[in-house]
Design an enzyme around this catalytic site. Structure first.
Site, mmCIF file in Angstrom:
data_model
loop_
_atom_site.group_PDB
_atom_site.id
_atom_site.type_symbol
_atom_site.label_atom_id
_atom_site.label_comp_id
_atom_site.label_asym_id
_atom_site.label_seq_id
_atom_site.Cartn_x
_atom_site.Cartn_y
_atom_site.Cartn_z
ATOM 1 C CG HIS A 1 37.395 -114.263 23.729
ATOM 2 N ND1 HIS A 1 36.036 -114.351 23.885
ATOM 3 C CD2 HIS A 1 37.814 -113.263 24.511
ATOM 4 C CE1 HIS A 1 35.651 -113.395 24.710
ATOM 5 N NE2 HIS A 1 36.709 -112.721 25.115
ATOM 6 C CG ASP B 1 43.870 -109.954 28.403
ATOM 7 O OD1 ASP B 1 42.970 -110.801 28.488
ATOM 8 O OD2 ASP B 1 43.840 -108.857 28.968
HETATM 9 C C1 SDX Z 1 39.591 -112.180 28.748
HETATM 10 O O1 SDX Z 1 34.901 -113.727 28.551
HETATM 11 C C2 SDX Z 1 35.386 -112.542 28.233
HETATM 12 O O2 SDX Z 1 34.770 -111.762 27.569
HETATM 13 C C3 SDX Z 1 36.792 -112.268 28.790
HETATM 14 C C4 SDX Z 1 37.441 -110.975 28.309
HETATM 15 C C5 SDX Z 1 36.710 -109.757 28.853
HETATM 16 O O3 SDX Z 1 36.892 -108.682 28.255
HETATM 17 O O4 SDX Z 1 36.076 -109.872 29.921
HETATM 18 O O5 SDX Z 1 37.456 -110.944 26.907
HETATM 19 C C6 SDX Z 1 38.875 -110.878 28.805
HETATM 20 O O6 SDX Z 1 39.569 -112.894 29.721
HETATM 21 C C7 SDX Z 1 40.266 -112.612 27.458
HETATM 22 C C8 SDX Z 1 40.855 -114.060 27.549
HETATM 23 C C9 SDX Z 1 42.208 -113.967 28.241
HETATM 24 N N1 SDX Z 1 42.733 -115.300 28.524
HETATM 25 C C10 SDX Z 1 43.810 -115.782 27.858
HETATM 26 O O7 SDX Z 1 44.391 -115.180 26.952
HETATM 27 C C11 SDX Z 1 44.320 -117.122 28.390
HETATM 28 C C12 SDX Z 1 44.656 -118.055 27.206
HETATM 29 N N2 SDX Z 1 43.398 -118.442 26.583
HETATM 30 C C13 SDX Z 1 42.709 -119.554 27.108
HETATM 31 O O8 SDX Z 1 43.063 -120.169 28.240
HETATM 32 C C14 SDX Z 1 41.351 -119.842 26.488
HETATM 33 O O9 SDX Z 1 41.434 -119.562 25.162
HETATM 34 C C15 SDX Z 1 40.187 -119.105 27.104
HETATM 35 C C16 SDX Z 1 40.134 -119.315 28.592
HETATM 36 C C17 SDX Z 1 40.274 -117.641 26.822
HETATM 37 C C18 SDX Z 1 38.926 -119.655 26.473
HETATM 38 O O10 SDX Z 1 38.814 -120.957 26.900
HETATM 39 P P1 SDX Z 1 37.632 -121.906 26.339
HETATM 40 O O11 SDX Z 1 36.638 -121.145 25.567
HETATM 41 O O12 SDX Z 1 37.160 -122.725 27.490
HETATM 42 O O13 SDX Z 1 38.380 -122.780 25.267
HETATM 43 P P2 SDX Z 1 39.028 -124.170 25.593
HETATM 44 O O14 SDX Z 1 39.927 -124.055 26.772
HETATM 45 O O15 SDX Z 1 37.944 -125.181 25.606
HETATM 46 O O16 SDX Z 1 39.968 -124.384 24.297
HETATM 47 C C19 SDX Z 1 39.439 -124.951 23.108
HETATM 48 C C20 SDX Z 1 40.661 -125.620 22.479
HETATM 49 C C21 SDX Z 1 41.363 -126.606 23.426
HETATM 50 O O17 SDX Z 1 42.033 -127.552 22.597
HETATM 51 P P3 SDX Z 1 41.299 -129.007 22.317
HETATM 52 O O18 SDX Z 1 40.900 -129.563 23.649
HETATM 53 O O19 SDX Z 1 40.113 -128.667 21.419
HETATM 54 O O20 SDX Z 1 42.359 -129.818 21.615
HETATM 55 O O21 SDX Z 1 41.644 -124.620 22.159
HETATM 56 C C22 SDX Z 1 42.813 -124.864 22.935
HETATM 57 C C23 SDX Z 1 42.422 -125.764 24.080
HETATM 58 O O22 SDX Z 1 43.541 -126.544 24.502
HETATM 59 N N3 SDX Z 1 43.269 -123.543 23.407
HETATM 60 C C24 SDX Z 1 44.538 -123.138 23.424
HETATM 61 C C25 SDX Z 1 44.489 -121.811 23.885
HETATM 62 N N4 SDX Z 1 43.218 -121.450 24.163
HETATM 63 C C26 SDX Z 1 42.469 -122.534 23.857
HETATM 64 N N5 SDX Z 1 45.685 -123.771 23.095
HETATM 65 C C27 SDX Z 1 46.809 -123.046 23.219
HETATM 66 N N6 SDX Z 1 46.868 -121.755 23.655
HETATM 67 C C28 SDX Z 1 45.720 -121.112 23.999
HETATM 68 N N7 SDX Z 1 45.749 -119.850 24.454
#
Ligand code: SDX
Length: 431
Positions: A309, A366
């Site tokens: 998140h 989720d």
């Molecule tokens: C919702 O914003 C809100 O409040 C949203 C929400 C709401 O109520 O409105 O809470 C609802 O959208 C919840 C989130 C649902 N999405 C997911 O579950 C999709 C999977 N999660 C991600 O794609 C990700 O975690 C996000 C989009 C939620 C957050 O992305 P960020 O903050 O941009 O984080 P990032 O992509 O920069 O990740 C940081 C690191 C990266 O690795 P490095 O580059 O540091 O090596 O963490 C890794 C990412 O690759 N990473 C994951 C991961 N999420 C982040 N690796 C594996 N699996 C994951 N799910």
């Protein structure tokens, strides 16, 4: 001497400095007010994911990502989940205070008497192919409400704004149920005014002409709780979209339709549908280790959907509540879903793995919700539609708040331009 706290920006290249005001709210980090930065220094700021940027002031929802705190108008989500209802929570988000008994009765009556959609709106569905995604049908149908109500909405009139809020909260379940029934070829059902909000929705979803529907109090309670948990969440992507569209003066139906399309993305509200598909793809608990390995592999774009998140670097408080509720609801409904075991194994494996621990990746709202929706016989493609029904309360509360804010301006970010420098046109025969 002003008691306004400031931060000093030292501009070495130009040998000058600026004092920028520090703004603080009731809770949360202070913000550097950069409103005059470009005028004073000729510099923009750069924050493409808005990870360090407050786009507005708001009194609606507060999140502390490190502590895993979520407050709606100051009330902890745990208390609202235990003691409130979705409709009471919607009132709270819209009005800033919990309703008195009389206020709630009036609000519920207003919602109940705005649940029908125009008969001609039903004809819009005939233009969709039977396998159209319900989110596509929902976005299009809500945007089309502008065609029915465009002339009677003055965004600067408080009563018009309130009526739009009532209409949207009231009609979303009716339109959502129509999206589902169209996709399975069932006739639409009219909203029953003698039913409460969630029961009315379940009736429109599942009642068939051939036999009366037996409503389940367990299902209604579970859905009402999921709606409370999904009702608002500060300046998330879809709410920020609603505010940006609203800042142009667009009508509330167009603004909310924009929020629906933003929510659809798998990185946002589309994640609940993606989680179920991921769990089904993993298939069994013995394949969890492989899934965790893939999620860590930078050469594999597989992610653990429902994990991570932007704000929560601790357990999402909503995920904790839904996790407990999943066991209770499946037990009470007598549903034994093997995907629950896969989800629990996945969570256990990820929370022990350095990759997830170092990046503070925890289950979010989720991760478990889809297992409950599935137990309520809601098809996977409808999961994000469920999210949209609930989030409509938050979206329209933010839309109203921005229109109540004096001096609000159109949102218009700038950029770092990386394209070609100025150059002269080259005639085709010289290229
Ligand atoms: C919702 O914003 C809100 O409040 C949203 C929400 C709401 O109520 O409105 O809470 C609802 O959208 C919840 C989130 C649902 N999405 C997911 O579950 C999709 C999977 N999660 C991600 O794609 C990700 O975690 C996000 C989009 C939620 C957050 O992305 P960020 O903050 O941009 O984080 P990032 O992509 O920069 O990740 C940081 C690191 C990266 O690795 P490095 O580059 O540091 O090596 O963490 C890794 C990412 O690759 N990473 C994951 C991961 N999420 C982040 N690796 C594996 N699996 C994951 N799910």
């Amino acid at each position: 001497m002003s008691d306004t706290k400031t931060v000093k920006l030292v501009d070495e290249p130009n040998k000058r400095s600026s004092e920028l005001p520090l703004l603080s709210g009731t809770l949360g980090p202070a913000c550097v007010d950069i409103g005059t930065l470009y005028k004073d220094t000729g510099y923009f700021t750069y924050d493409p994911g808005y990870g360090s940027t407050a786009s507005t002031k708001s009194a609606i929802t507060y999140i502390d990502g490190d502590q895993g705190v979520l407050l709606y108008r100051g009330y902890p989500i745990e208390q609202l989940a235990e003691k409130s209802s979705f409709l009471e929570t919607a009132y709270l988000l819209l009005n800033g205070e919990l309703p008195s008994k009389d206020q709630f009765v009036k609000f519920e009556d207003q919602i109940t008497h705005h649940t029908m959609m125009h008969e001609s709106l039903k004809d819009f569905f005939k233009g969709f192919h039977h396998d159209a995604h319900p989110m596509a049908m929902l976005a299009a149908s809500v945007a089309s409400l502008s065609a029915f109500y465009h002339d009677d909405i003055d965004v600067d009139n408080a009563e018009d704004r309130k009526l739009a809020a009532i209409r949207l909260i009231a009609k979303m379940p009716t339109i959502a149920a129509a999206c589902f029934r169209y996709s399975i070829g069932w006739p639409f059902r009219y909203p029953r005014n003698n039913l409460e909000y969630v029961d009315r929705f379940l009736h429109m979803m599942f009642e068939v002409p051939s036999e009366p529907l037996t409503l389940s109090p367990v299902a209604a309670k579970a859905l009402d709780l999921l709606f409370i948990l999904h009702a608002d969440h500060e300046q998330n992507a879809s709410t920020s979209t609603v505010r940006l569209v609203g800042s142009t003066g667009a009508n509330p139906y167009a603004s909310i339709a924009a929020g629906i399309t933003a929510l659809w993305g798998p990185a946002h509200g589309g994640a609940n549908e993606a989680v179920l598909k991921m769990l089904e793809e993993i298939g069994s608990a013995d394949k969890v280790e492989t899934a965790v390995k893939r999620a860590k592999d930078k050469n594999d774009n597989f992610r653990l959907m429902g994990f991570g998140h932007r704000v929560y670097k601790n357990f999402d408080p909503r995920a904790k509540i839904i996790r407990e509720m999943t066991h209770k609801v499946l037990g009470e409904l007598g549903v034994n879903d093997p995907l629950l075991e896969v989800a629990m194994k996945l969570e256990e494996a990820a929370l022990k793995d350095d990759y997830f621990v170092e990046r503070k990746l925890y289950p979010n709202v989720d991760f478990y919700s889809g297992i409950i929706y599935k137990a309520l016989n809601i098809p996977t493609e409808m999961f994000t539609v469920m999210f949209a029904i609930a989030r409509t309360a938050g979206w329209i509360a933010h839309w109203i708040e921005q229109h109540e804010t004096p001096g609000a301006r159109i949102g218009r970010p700038r950029q770092i331009y990386t394209g070609a420098n100025v150059r002269d046109y080259v005639p085709a025969d010289k290229r």
